[in-house]
Design an enzyme around this catalytic site. Structure first.
Site, PDB file in Angstrom:
ATOM      1  N   TRP A   1      -4.769  -2.657  10.746  1.00  9.53           N
ATOM      2  CA  TRP A   1      -3.605  -2.021  11.096  1.00  9.53           C
ATOM      3  C   TRP A   1      -3.586  -1.208  12.298  1.00  9.53           C
ATOM      4  O   TRP A   1      -4.346   0.087  12.092  1.00  9.53           O
ATOM      5  CB  TRP A   1      -3.027  -1.239   9.854  1.00  9.53           C
ATOM      6  CG  TRP A   1      -2.208  -1.931   8.502  1.00  9.53           C
ATOM      7  CD1 TRP A   1      -1.097  -1.715   8.340  1.00  9.53           C
ATOM      8  CD2 TRP A   1      -3.099  -2.902   7.871  1.00  9.53           C
ATOM      9  NE1 TRP A   1      -1.120  -2.360   7.240  1.00  9.53           N
ATOM     10  CE2 TRP A   1      -1.869  -3.151   6.570  1.00  9.53           C
ATOM     11  CE3 TRP A   1      -4.213  -3.514   7.527  1.00  9.53           C
ATOM     12  CZ2 TRP A   1      -2.224  -3.994   5.755  1.00  9.53           C
ATOM     13  CZ3 TRP A   1      -4.360  -4.291   6.664  1.00  9.53           C
ATOM     14  CH2 TRP A   1      -3.708  -4.611   5.747  1.00  9.53           C
TER      15      TRP A   1
ATOM     16  N   ASP B   1       0.852  -1.022   0.101  1.00 13.67           N
ATOM     17  CA  ASP B   1       0.142  -0.041   0.033  1.00 13.67           C
ATOM     18  C   ASP B   1       0.993   1.245   0.125  1.00 13.67           C
ATOM     19  O   ASP B   1       0.415   2.373  -0.039  1.00 13.67           O
ATOM     20  CB  ASP B   1      -1.077   0.297   1.172  1.00 13.67           C
ATOM     21  CG  ASP B   1      -0.321  -0.097   2.657  1.00 13.67           C
ATOM     22  OD1 ASP B   1       0.895  -0.157   2.512  1.00 13.67           O
ATOM     23  OD2 ASP B   1      -0.686  -0.025   3.495  1.00 13.67           O
TER      24      ASP B   1
ATOM     25  N   TYR C   1      -1.957   1.598  14.467  1.00 12.49           N
ATOM     26  CA  TYR C   1      -0.738   2.463  14.215  1.00 12.49           C
ATOM     27  C   TYR C   1      -0.779   3.664  15.152  1.00 12.49           C
ATOM     28  O   TYR C   1      -1.229   4.765  14.645  1.00 12.49           O
ATOM     29  CB  TYR C   1      -0.336   2.854  12.800  1.00 12.49           C
ATOM     30  CG  TYR C   1       0.419   1.641  12.126  1.00 12.49           C
ATOM     31  CD1 TYR C   1       0.598   0.317  12.678  1.00 12.49           C
ATOM     32  CD2 TYR C   1       0.842   1.809  10.805  1.00 12.49           C
ATOM     33  CE1 TYR C   1       1.115  -0.556  11.928  1.00 12.49           C
ATOM     34  CE2 TYR C   1       1.421   0.805  10.076  1.00 12.49           C
ATOM     35  CZ  TYR C   1       1.619  -0.492  10.688  1.00 12.49           C
ATOM     36  OH  TYR C   1       2.387  -1.370   9.846  1.00 12.49           O
TER      37      TYR C   1
ATOM     38  N   ARG D   1      -0.648   7.019  16.503  1.00 12.32           N
ATOM     39  CA  ARG D   1       0.161   8.359  15.839  1.00 12.32           C
ATOM     40  C   ARG D   1      -0.628   9.416  16.020  1.00 12.32           C
ATOM     41  O   ARG D   1      -2.027   9.464  16.085  1.00 12.32           O
ATOM     42  CB  ARG D   1       0.132   8.215  14.088  1.00 12.32           C
ATOM     43  CG  ARG D   1       0.986   9.318  13.493  1.00 12.32           C
ATOM     44  CD  ARG D   1       1.092   8.845  12.121  1.00 12.32           C
ATOM     45  NE  ARG D   1       1.714   7.679  11.944  1.00 12.32           N
ATOM     46  CZ  ARG D   1       1.665   6.988  10.770  1.00 12.32           C
ATOM     47  NH1 ARG D   1       0.940   7.369   9.742  1.00 12.32           N
ATOM     48  NH2 ARG D   1       2.317   5.681  10.654  1.00 12.32           N
TER      49      ARG D   1
ATOM     50  N   LYS E   1      -2.344  -5.796  13.176  1.00 10.44           N
ATOM     51  CA  LYS E   1      -1.043  -5.597  12.897  1.00 10.44           C
ATOM     52  C   LYS E   1      -0.511  -4.450  13.581  1.00 10.44           C
ATOM     53  O   LYS E   1      -1.322  -3.432  13.725  1.00 10.44           O
ATOM     54  CB  LYS E   1      -0.853  -5.243  11.272  1.00 10.44           C
ATOM     55  CG  LYS E   1       0.356  -4.783  10.901  1.00 10.44           C
ATOM     56  CD  LYS E   1       0.342  -4.237   9.443  1.00 10.44           C
ATOM     57  CE  LYS E   1       1.537  -3.884   8.994  1.00 10.44           C
ATOM     58  NZ  LYS E   1       1.725  -3.234   7.541  1.00 10.44           N
TER      59      LYS E   1
ATOM     60  N   SER F   1       4.753  -5.316  11.778  1.00  8.22           N
ATOM     61  CA  SER F   1       5.139  -4.796  10.501  1.00  8.22           C
ATOM     62  C   SER F   1       6.717  -4.935  10.362  1.00  8.22           C
ATOM     63  O   SER F   1       7.323  -5.025  11.326  1.00  8.22           O
ATOM     64  CB  SER F   1       4.675  -3.198  10.459  1.00  8.22           C
ATOM     65  OG  SER F   1       5.409  -2.484  11.626  1.00  8.22           O
ATOM     66  N   GLY F   2       7.081  -4.911   9.078  1.00 11.47           N
ATOM     67  CA  GLY F   2       8.449  -5.141   8.764  1.00 11.47           C
ATOM     68  C   GLY F   2       9.197  -3.563   8.742  1.00 11.47           C
ATOM     69  O   GLY F   2      10.535  -3.555   9.155  1.00 11.47           O
ATOM     70  N   GLY F   3       8.414  -2.569   8.483  1.00 11.69           N
ATOM     71  CA  GLY F   3       8.859  -1.147   8.778  1.00 11.69           C
ATOM     72  C   GLY F   3       9.775  -0.762   7.353  1.00 11.69           C
ATOM     73  O   GLY F   3       9.650  -1.421   6.437  1.00 11.69           O
TER      74      GLY F   3
ATOM     75  N   ARG G   1       8.231  -3.020   2.183  1.00  6.15           N
ATOM     76  CA  ARG G   1       9.476  -2.585   1.769  1.00  6.15           C
ATOM     77  C   ARG G   1      10.574  -3.299   1.932  1.00  6.15           C
ATOM     78  O   ARG G   1      11.335  -3.264   0.893  1.00  6.15           O
ATOM     79  CB  ARG G   1       9.700  -0.895   2.330  1.00  6.15           C
ATOM     80  CG  ARG G   1       8.547  -0.043   1.915  1.00  6.15           C
ATOM     81  CD  ARG G   1       8.790   1.255   2.646  1.00  6.15           C
ATOM     82  NE  ARG G   1       8.010   1.043   4.140  1.00  6.15           N
ATOM     83  CZ  ARG G   1       8.085   2.072   4.858  1.00  6.15           C
ATOM     84  NH1 ARG G   1       8.511   3.150   4.850  1.00  6.15           N
ATOM     85  NH2 ARG G   1       7.529   1.725   6.064  1.00  6.15           N
TER      86      ARG G   1
END
Length: 308
Positions: free
Chosen positions: A169, A44, A171, A173, A204, A252-254, A282
């Site tokens: 997801w 995404d 996250y 923030r 996630k 997440s892999g970041g 990524r």
């Protein structure tokens, strides 16, 4: 069906057979099929970060079909993407890999401190495209969090009524949270709990750090002695925060890292802490395909226990 998959499905006894079947499809596809572990390819980032930042380092990634092929060749459990990318490749790869339609997205052209993602797809789109799941991002800590919680809850209710899996997801923030606090152990654990309370099947989150953001939480962590000194301990606490491990929590892999061993060590800590796997974007598609396939193979070997 493997006993571990049956055990996981038993945690979702309130769901209809269609949803449980689609969750089983996630858990029984690819190289980790039947292990209860997941490695998912999410793409995404073209929407979330922009095309050049996402794909210029590996230009084949501009092509939506590239990501379908990468996920298939690597043996991922699923491929997740926004509406456009899924529509652009689903006909060629119909039925070959479980799909997750990401139905809200946020761009960085106006990267506000209190983000609010736009709804960019629907449960009906997911059904039309043959997806097994829909995905939705919430930002706990944003001034707009309550609106996102309501949107997410509506999406989850519709997904469950339609026999789909809901992936959230979560996250943290927003203007009320420091940058360091976005991955603080207390904040990440809280984010996992919020997603679970909203009814997510799969949650996630980002790998948590040892930092504790909230003063009131810090008192409790210190008083009760919650173990958080290692990543595996912190992962265990986050998973515990999602209904004592009765919800699937993936990490997440970041951003892309040059040091593969650091990523592999992170996957080991997730595995050893009882995490259910990784959703790696990524660090997968920004590598040239041969290296990406080798990288994902190692990640899966770690989660399957082939590599210690």
């Amino acid at each position: 069906m493997e006993a571990r998959v049956r055990e996981i499905l038993s945690w979702y006894s309130s769901d209809n057979p269609g949803t449980r079947t689609n969750l089983a499809r996630l858990l029984t596809h690819g190289r980790l099929a039947g292990t209860g572990r997941l490695v998912i390819l999410p793409v995404d980032q073209g929407f979330e970060h922009g095309p050049a930042r996402s794909f210029a380092v590996n230009p084949p990634g501009y092509d939506p079909a590239y990501h379908f092929r990468l996920a298939l060749e690597a043996g991922c459990n699923a491929y997740a993407a926004p509406l456009g990318f899924i529509e652009a490749g689903v006909s060629e790869f119909a039925g070959e890999i479980p799909l997750i339609l990401k139905i809200n997205n946020h761009d960085v052209l106006n990267d506000e401190k209190d983000p609010l993602s736009a709804v960019t797809g629907s449960v009906k789109d997911a059904l039309r495209l043959g997806c097994v799941a829909v995905g939705f991002t919430i930002y706990p800590g944003s001034a707009n969090a309550q609106a996102m919680y309501q949107q997410c809850r509506e999406m989850i209710a519709e997904a469950k009524a339609s026999g789909l899996v809901a992936v959230v997801w979560s996250y943290p923030r927003g203007s009320s949270i420091s940058k360091e606090g976005e991955t603080a152990i207390d904040v990440v654990a809280y984010a996992a709990q919020i997603a679970a309370q909203l009814g997510a099947h799969v949650i996630k989150v980002k790998p948590p750090t040892q930092h504790i953001e909230l003063p009131d939480a810090k008192k409790v962590y210190e008083k009760t002695g919650v173990p958080i000194s290692t990543l595996s301990e912190r992962v265990r606490h986050v998973v515990q925060s999602a209904f004592d491990g009765r919800r699937v929590v993936i990490f997440s892999g970041g951003a892309t890292k040059e040091n593969d061993e650091a990523i592999f060590d992170e996957c080991r800590a997730i595995r050893d802490g009882g995490g259910f796997g990784s959703i790696i974007g990524r660090n997968s598609f920004q590598r040239q395909k041969p290296r990406a396939l080798e990288f994902l193979s190692t990640v899966m070997k770690i989660y399957s226990g082939e590599l210690k």
